[in-house]
Motif scaffolding. Structure first.
Motif, PDB file in Angstrom:
ATOM      1  N   LEU A 168       1.036  -1.084  -0.104  1.00 26.93           N
ATOM      2  CA  LEU A 168       0.001  -0.136  -0.032  1.00 26.93           C
ATOM      3  C   LEU A 168       1.061   1.446   0.149  1.00 26.93           C
ATOM      4  O   LEU A 168       0.638   2.095  -0.600  1.00 26.93           O
ATOM      5  N   TYR A 169       1.995   1.058   0.658  1.00 24.23           N
ATOM      6  CA  TYR A 169       2.900   2.511   0.901  1.00 24.23           C
ATOM      7  C   TYR A 169       3.977   2.161  -0.042  1.00 24.23           C
ATOM      8  O   TYR A 169       4.950   3.337  -0.113  1.00 24.23           O
ATOM      9  N   GLY A 170       4.367   1.235  -0.876  1.00 22.42           N
ATOM     10  CA  GLY A 170       5.299   1.111  -1.591  1.00 22.42           C
ATOM     11  C   GLY A 170       6.789   0.961  -0.649  1.00 22.42           C
ATOM     12  O   GLY A 170       7.824   1.583  -1.217  1.00 22.42           O
TER      13      GLY A 170
ATOM     14  N   GLY B 261      -0.926   3.490   9.508  1.00 26.50           N
ATOM     15  CA  GLY B 261      -0.801   4.441   8.399  1.00 26.50           C
ATOM     16  C   GLY B 261      -2.030   5.142   7.723  1.00 26.50           C
ATOM     17  O   GLY B 261      -3.065   4.485   8.008  1.00 26.50           O
ATOM     18  N   HIS B 262      -1.703   6.316   7.118  1.00 27.25           N
ATOM     19  CA  HIS B 262      -2.873   7.310   6.883  1.00 27.25           C
ATOM     20  C   HIS B 262      -3.728   6.789   5.742  1.00 27.25           C
ATOM     21  O   HIS B 262      -4.607   6.981   5.354  1.00 27.25           O
ATOM     22  N   ARG B 263      -2.965   5.682   4.926  1.00 26.84           N
ATOM     23  CA  ARG B 263      -3.721   5.109   3.555  1.00 26.84           C
ATOM     24  C   ARG B 263      -4.551   3.679   4.091  1.00 26.84           C
ATOM     25  O   ARG B 263      -4.950   3.013   3.044  1.00 26.84           O
ATOM     26  N   SER B 264      -4.227   3.292   5.404  1.00 30.06           N
ATOM     27  CA  SER B 264      -4.993   2.090   5.694  1.00 30.06           C
ATOM     28  C   SER B 264      -6.345   2.176   6.260  1.00 30.06           C
ATOM     29  O   SER B 264      -6.594   2.012   7.195  1.00 30.06           O
ATOM     30  N   GLU B 265      -7.057   2.324   4.989  1.00 27.93           N
ATOM     31  CA  GLU B 265      -8.623   2.597   5.226  1.00 27.93           C
ATOM     32  C   GLU B 265      -9.203   1.375   6.035  1.00 27.93           C
ATOM     33  O   GLU B 265      -9.983   1.707   7.091  1.00 27.93           O
ATOM     34  N   SER B 266      -8.951   0.242   5.740  1.00 29.71           N
ATOM     35  CA  SER B 266      -9.663  -0.953   6.725  1.00 29.71           C
ATOM     36  C   SER B 266      -9.101  -0.702   8.063  1.00 29.71           C
ATOM     37  O   SER B 266      -9.998  -1.112   8.882  1.00 29.71           O
ATOM     38  N   ASN B 267      -7.900  -0.671   8.364  1.00 25.84           N
ATOM     39  CA  ASN B 267      -7.513  -0.533   9.759  1.00 25.84           C
ATOM     40  C   ASN B 267      -8.018   0.832  10.384  1.00 25.84           C
ATOM     41  O   ASN B 267      -8.464   0.795  11.457  1.00 25.84           O
ATOM     42  N   LEU B 268      -8.293   1.840   9.639  1.00 24.30           N
ATOM     43  CA  LEU B 268      -8.980   3.206  10.136  1.00 24.30           C
ATOM     44  C   LEU B 268     -10.357   2.750  10.526  1.00 24.30           C
ATOM     45  O   LEU B 268     -10.895   3.314  11.561  1.00 24.30           O
ATOM     46  N   ARG B 269     -11.003   2.134   9.601  1.00 20.23           N
ATOM     47  CA  ARG B 269     -12.486   1.766   9.756  1.00 20.23           C
ATOM     48  C   ARG B 269     -12.639   0.875  10.921  1.00 20.23           C
ATOM     49  O   ARG B 269     -13.330   1.019  11.824  1.00 20.23           O
TER      50      ARG B 269
ATOM     51  N   ARG C  23      -8.813  10.142  16.202  1.00 14.09           N
ATOM     52  CA  ARG C  23      -7.588  10.501  15.731  1.00 14.09           C
ATOM     53  C   ARG C  23      -7.296  11.798  16.513  1.00 14.09           C
ATOM     54  O   ARG C  23      -7.854  12.366  17.131  1.00 14.09           O
ATOM     55  N   VAL C  24      -6.106  11.591  17.253  1.00  9.38           N
ATOM     56  CA  VAL C  24      -5.561  12.722  18.235  1.00  9.38           C
ATOM     57  C   VAL C  24      -4.179  13.217  17.580  1.00  9.38           C
ATOM     58  O   VAL C  24      -3.881  14.133  18.309  1.00  9.38           O
ATOM     59  N   GLY C  25      -3.690  12.902  16.523  1.00  9.71           N
ATOM     60  CA  GLY C  25      -2.470  13.454  15.875  1.00  9.71           C
ATOM     61  C   GLY C  25      -2.018  12.440  15.011  1.00  9.71           C
ATOM     62  O   GLY C  25      -2.611  11.577  14.288  1.00  9.71           O
ATOM     63  N   GLY C  26      -0.826  12.956  14.608  1.00  7.41           N
ATOM     64  CA  GLY C  26      -0.181  12.109  13.629  1.00  7.41           C
ATOM     65  C   GLY C  26       1.509  12.513  13.696  1.00  7.41           C
ATOM     66  O   GLY C  26       1.751  13.235  14.335  1.00  7.41           O
ATOM     67  N   ARG C  27       2.181  11.591  13.040  1.00  8.05           N
ATOM     68  CA  ARG C  27       3.463  11.805  12.821  1.00  8.05           C
ATOM     69  C   ARG C  27       4.160  10.887  11.756  1.00  8.05           C
ATOM     70  O   ARG C  27       3.499   9.949  11.133  1.00  8.05           O
ATOM     71  N   THR C  28       5.485  11.020  11.431  1.00 10.86           N
ATOM     72  CA  THR C  28       6.228  10.536  10.350  1.00 10.86           C
ATOM     73  C   THR C  28       6.905   9.381  10.937  1.00 10.86           C
ATOM     74  O   THR C  28       7.615   9.549  11.863  1.00 10.86           O
TER      75      THR C  28
ATOM     76  N   GLY D 207       9.518   6.621   7.014  1.00  9.18           N
ATOM     77  CA  GLY D 207       8.886   7.587   6.149  1.00  9.18           C
ATOM     78  C   GLY D 207       7.258   7.515   5.986  1.00  9.18           C
ATOM     79  O   GLY D 207       6.752   8.419   5.355  1.00  9.18           O
ATOM     80  N   VAL D 208       6.588   6.443   6.679  1.00 12.73           N
ATOM     81  CA  VAL D 208       5.163   6.484   6.331  1.00 12.73           C
ATOM     82  C   VAL D 208       4.459   7.416   7.360  1.00 12.73           C
ATOM     83  O   VAL D 208       5.055   7.436   8.366  1.00 12.73           O
ATOM     84  N   GLN D 209       3.307   8.075   6.930  1.00 14.41           N
ATOM     85  CA  GLN D 209       2.586   8.902   7.452  1.00 14.41           C
ATOM     86  C   GLN D 209       1.632   8.161   8.622  1.00 14.41           C
ATOM     87  O   GLN D 209       1.014   7.172   7.944  1.00 14.41           O
ATOM     88  N   LEU D 210       1.682   8.305   9.812  1.00 15.09           N
ATOM     89  CA  LEU D 210       1.156   7.530  10.663  1.00 15.09           C
ATOM     90  C   LEU D 210      -0.330   8.242  11.119  1.00 15.09           C
ATOM     91  O   LEU D 210       0.020   9.587  11.462  1.00 15.09           O
TER      92      LEU D 210
END
Length: 168
Positions: free
Chosen positions: A32-34, A122-130, A139-144, A148-151
């Motif tokens: 998903l993130y290459g 990861g920000h692209r992990s829609e099934s996990n986010l769901r 969601r309370v925040g994010g970080r790299t 290099g993956v945006q979390l």
């Protein structure tokens, strides 16, 4: 007659099966993130064995096969940190991830000092986010991450903490 999946504490002898499952289960995330250098794919067996010894580690078993796993620990602030939730690809989408998540939350809350649960994906992990949103996480925040993956960082209050606040 089919077998049912059981969830229990992991034992030291489960390390290699968890290691192989983690590598298999996180391939989809890497694709998903290459990025095939994500931490679950680069973790060493010795590091995993250290987590088994120090943290709460649960496994889902189908017979003798480990088909799911999750890890967690509680820090000094009462935050239950949940990591590396994974389910064998052939069993994904059947509720096993949600069962493992509930089980680790219950295990981490068992000591009574847990006030919140925190996890990331990861920000692209829609099934996990769901899955996490459905379980009450916000969601309370994010970080790299170092790879290099945006979390996306998500949290929810521990039930015991919420019950205590209502009754106090």
């Amino acid at each position: 007659m089919g077998m049912s999946v059981t969830i229990s504490a992991a034992a030291a002898e489960d390390a290699e099966q968890i290691f192989k499952l983690q590598y298999l289960a996180f391939q989809r995330e890497a694709e998903l993130y290459g990025n095939y250098l994500i931490q679950p794919l680069t973790q060493s067996l010795d590091s995993l064995k250290g987590e088994l010894a120090a943290d709460t580690v649960l496994v889902a078993r189908l017979g003798d096969e480990v088909v799911g796993s999750v890890r967690g620990s509680v820090d000094e602030d009462g935050t239950g940190k949940i990591t590396k939730l994974c389910v064998h690809p052939r069993l994904q989408g059947h509720g096993l991830g949600a069962r493992l998540l509930r089980a680790v939350e219950e295990a981490l809350a068992g000591g009574g000092g847990t006030v919140r649960f925190r996890l990331h994906t990861g920000h692209r992990s829609e099934s996990n986010l769901r899955l996490y949103r459905k379980a009450g996480y916000t969601r309370v925040g994010g970080r790299t991450a170092s790879d290099g993956v945006q979390l996306v960082i998500l949290e929810k209050e521990a039930k015991d903490a919420a019950d205590f606040a209502v009754s106090a």
